[in-house]
Design an enzyme around this catalytic site. Structure first.
Site, PDB file in Angstrom:
ATOM      1  N   TYR A  61       0.772  -1.237   0.000  1.00 31.20           N
ATOM      2  CA  TYR A  61       0.000   0.000   0.000  1.00 31.20           C
ATOM      3  C   TYR A  61       0.803   1.286   0.000  1.00 31.20           C
ATOM      4  O   TYR A  61       0.272   2.343  -0.336  1.00 31.20           O
ATOM      5  CB  TYR A  61      -0.952   0.017   1.200  1.00 31.20           C
ATOM      6  N   LEU A  62       2.018   1.216   0.460  1.00 34.09           N
ATOM      7  CA  LEU A  62       2.778   2.458   0.590  1.00 34.09           C
ATOM      8  C   LEU A  62       3.663   2.651  -0.633  1.00 34.09           C
ATOM      9  O   LEU A  62       4.554   1.843  -0.895  1.00 34.09           O
ATOM     10  CB  LEU A  62       3.620   2.414   1.867  1.00 34.09           C
TER      11      LEU A  62
END
Length: 699
Positions: free
Chosen positions: A658-659
């Site tokens: 997600y990052l």
DNA sequence: GTAGACACTTAGTACGACGTAG
DNA sequence: CTACGTCGTACTAAGTGTCTAC
């Protein structure tokens, strides 16, 4: 233009770069090098180290893993050469057409620089198709590193060479008998194999689940046959097999490290050829080349199929996907053969088989996360999420307006979108009855959302992997009211959003932003949170302090996304040990204070616990010791707190999925934190595409 | 618009390697 | 050197989302 290309800083962060496979000859060698270096530089990649010809041999080695390996270079070259024909295949697309697909500014020149820059800015817009023309009539081997791939139904590769998959070894019967009604029972190897699968799960939680036992028994009793002595699972005592299993485990553990090493090397030797694929002439790691061994299905949560026998997969179950001109992998099991061979370059899988537990589903063999193919789509994912940043204001305004729409469907879409945006909920596709009963946003049940006046909502449901999501949040009043309306006239088990499903929702989202789907919000939410927290919280300080800042931001994201892990078995023991230590230190502290007091009055210190006389210390020394002890206690208390806070939080998932790694890399560059403090080796390999980001990059 | 086939990403867990405090 | 704890990785389940055919 932001072209950080080959800045010195990027060198610091350079990951082990995979290098295109060189063909053979000397002259190629130099051309390859020359071109490569250029492309590397211009696309911001780290140039090949020394770049001289003698390095070429090393180009054949898998750089990322440092594994000894290397397929025989000869073999490699041959195959790569063969595949060239394939590459020519796609030349049937007229140049003019290809040029049309390219942005005009790009078409007049074949400068790598422009192309590279384009890749970054326009990969999402699907303008820029892989145009290999520049390389076509040259001997250059392109670095696929950043070549934009394309949208859907598009070509994912031109040439693909690999060696298929490896199968688990056949079952080796151990002959240990289980007891039935106290009597030892003979089993055929097939029966024994499955019995052993069950036996070794003795100390897992599955043994407390009737469903697991029921499903196991159904499949095992089939193998036993109708008239078998064993008629009741409860009368079976698998302990002898379990103990044999423990012994085997112990034996393995007791092996000397040389033996272990030898074993490992043996395994590596066998697997080596399966570990790599050559995609567009670049050697790439394969992700899961081992076929899943048979076993008992371990579904998560209350899965209706838990305990079922997952049968052995055979070559005749497996479909291979490979380049047209690549040699078809030899079937590793003599006398058997593959189910099918495909040459589909619109997909990325190398092989698949049907999931034996759910034959409607597939198990794929893909390239590893470090491959360009994966990196490319990863990057596109983040670019899409960044695009949402530009649209989010309008999207929020739009759904806020629709909270009170007279159209129920519209209202539901608005509220669902709000929840997905605000709480980073998953979309929530429909599920079958033969799966665990979990939900996402669109499949929330009335009973999952409780209204707490005046304007709070309490969520409580099982999400992906049957992980519980519990959260009470204050929401805007119109949302609160809308949820109330969606509740009325329904029972707890009814759908909250009865007019909605993920395809409707996503269809709506697509109207708001090209390519927008529900999952993009999660990526956006996670990455923007990291970016903002890092930029707000980072202060001057040493590297360790900055790493702590990063971990805090990471933790925040993990909590938003509800990424959980189970509490480690030893957690409570660890905590009490820490408490104990702190108490001990506090005791020491107290004593030091008394001694200090006495020293200040010129008295000697008290005797220690054993009654022995302690050394006479000056007040200064004592004060220093007190300060040290205090610091130690404080640190331990902090560590304990962090440990407690993180006991159920999984940081890894968000980092991996997600990052946007560019946030991290840029932040590391700005704050002089070595990237290795944040990304381990596999993350560095996975995020190779992000390493050259401009230090000013913001999500 | 809906179900099913398909392809790909995201997820937690098990377990062994590895580092380090004692 | 042992024991403990953390870390890295392999494994595979469980999601998301697209496309097609009716």
């Amino acid at each position: 233009m932001k072209s950080s290309a080959g800045t010195s800083s990027s060198k610091l962060y350079g990951s082990d770069e995979k290098k295109p496979l060189a063909s053979n000859s000397e002259q190629k060698c130099s051309t390859v090098k020359g071109k490569l270096e250029k492309s590397s530089m211009l696309s911001g990649k780290r140039p090949l180290d020394k770049g001289n010809c003698s390095d070429q041999s090393s180009a054949k080695k898998p750089k990322i893993s440092d594994t000894p390996t290397a397929m025989k270079s000869k073999q490699l070259t041959v195959k790569a050469e063969k595949e060239k024909a394939d590459e020519d295949d796609d030349d049937d697309i007229p140049i003019s057409q290809r040029i049309k697909k390219s942005p005009p500014s790009n078409s007049k020149t074949s400068s790598m620089k422009q192309k590279a820059a384009k890749v970054v800015s326009s990969s999402l817009k699907k303008l820029n198709k892989k145009s290999k023309k520049e390389f076509k009539n040259s001997k250059y081997i392109k670095s696929t590193k950043v070549s934009p791939s394309s949208g859907d139904g598009q070509k994912k590769w031109s040439t693909l060479v690999h060696n298929g998959v490896i199968f688990p070894p056949p079952y080796k019967p151990h002959g240990i008998k289980l007891l039935y009604d106290g009597r030892p029972i003979d089993l055929t190897p097939e029966q024994e194999e499955v019995a052993t699968m069950f036996a070794v799960m003795k100390d897992t939680d599955y043994m407390n689940k009737p469903q697991f036992k029921k499903n196991f028994w159904e499949d095992w009793s089939k193998l036993l046959g109708k008239n078998h002595t064993i008629k009741d699972l409860d009368k079976c005592d698998f302990t002898p097999i379990y103990e044999w299993h423990l012994q085997e485990k112990e034996k393995k553990k007791q092996m000397s490290s040389e033996e272990k090493k030898a074993l490992k090397e043996e395994k590596l030797k066998q697997e080596e050829k399966y570990m790599w694929a050559i995609v567009d002439r670049v050697k790439e790691k394969v992700g899961n080349f081992r076929v899943e061994p048979p076993g008992l299905f371990r579904g998560r949560g209350e899965h209706p199929k838990m305990g079922k026998l997952k049968r052995r997969i055979r070559p005749s179950d497996i479909t291979i996907n490979i380049g047209k001109n690549a040699p078809i992998p030899e079937c590793p099991i003599p006398g058997e053969s593959w189910k099918d061979i495909k040459h589909d370059n619109t997909v990325t899988w190398l092989a698949f088989w049907n999931d034996p537990i759910n034959p409607k589903e597939f198990k794929y063999v893909f390239l590893a996360a470090s491959s360009s193919l994966k990196g490319q789509s990863d990057k596109e994912k983040y670019e899409k999420a960044r695009m949402l940043k530009e649209y989010i204001k309008n999207i929020r305004a739009a759904y806020t307006k629709d909270f009170t729409s007279k159209d129920v469907t519209k209202r539901q879409i608005a509220v669902a979108t709000y929840l997905i945006d605000k709480l980073a909920l998953r979309a929530g596709n429909e599920k079958d009855d033969d799966e665990a009963d979990t939900v996402g946003c669109c499949t929330l049940k009335v009973g999952n959302v409780e209204c707490i006046p005046p304007n709070k909502l309490k969520f409580d449901f099982l999400g992906k992997d049957s992980i519980q999501y519990v959260n009470t949040v204050e929401v805007e009043l119109p949302v609160y009211n809308a949820i109330g309306q969606f509740h009325t006239g329904k029972s707890k088990s009814d759908d909250l959003f009865d007019k909605l499903d993920t395809s409707k929702l996503n269809a709506h989202l697509k109207e708001l932003m090209p390519g927008l789907t529900a999952k993009v919000f999660r990526t956006y939410n996670a990455s923007i949170t990291l970016d903002e927290m890092l930029n707000k919280e980072t202060k001057d300080g040493d590297v360790a302090e900055k790493v702590v800042i990063y971990q805090r931001a990471n933790k925040e994201v993990a909590i938003i996304c509800n990424h959980q892990r189970s509490i480690s078995k030893s957690h409570s023991a660890q905590m009490s040990r820490l408490t104990e230590k702190i108490t001990e230190l506090k005791g020491v502290l107290k004593e030091l204070k008394i001694d200090l007091d006495r020293a200040n009055k010129g008295k000697p210190p008290l005797k220690d616990a054993d009654g022995k006389q302690k050394r006479n210390l000056t007040p200064e020394v004592l004060e220093k010791k007190i300060a040290q002890t205090n610091a130690k206690i404080e640190k331990m208390e902090r560590d304990m707190q962090t440990k407690e806070d993180l006991k159920t939080v999984a940081l890894g998932t968000s980092k991996i999925n997600y990052l946007d790694p560019r946030i991290t890399v840029a932040w590391c560059k700005r704050h002089e934190v070595p990237i290795e403090k944040i990304f381990n080796k596999s993350l560095l390999a996975k995020f190779a595409w992000a390493m050259d980001v401009d230090p000013d990059f913001r999500f």
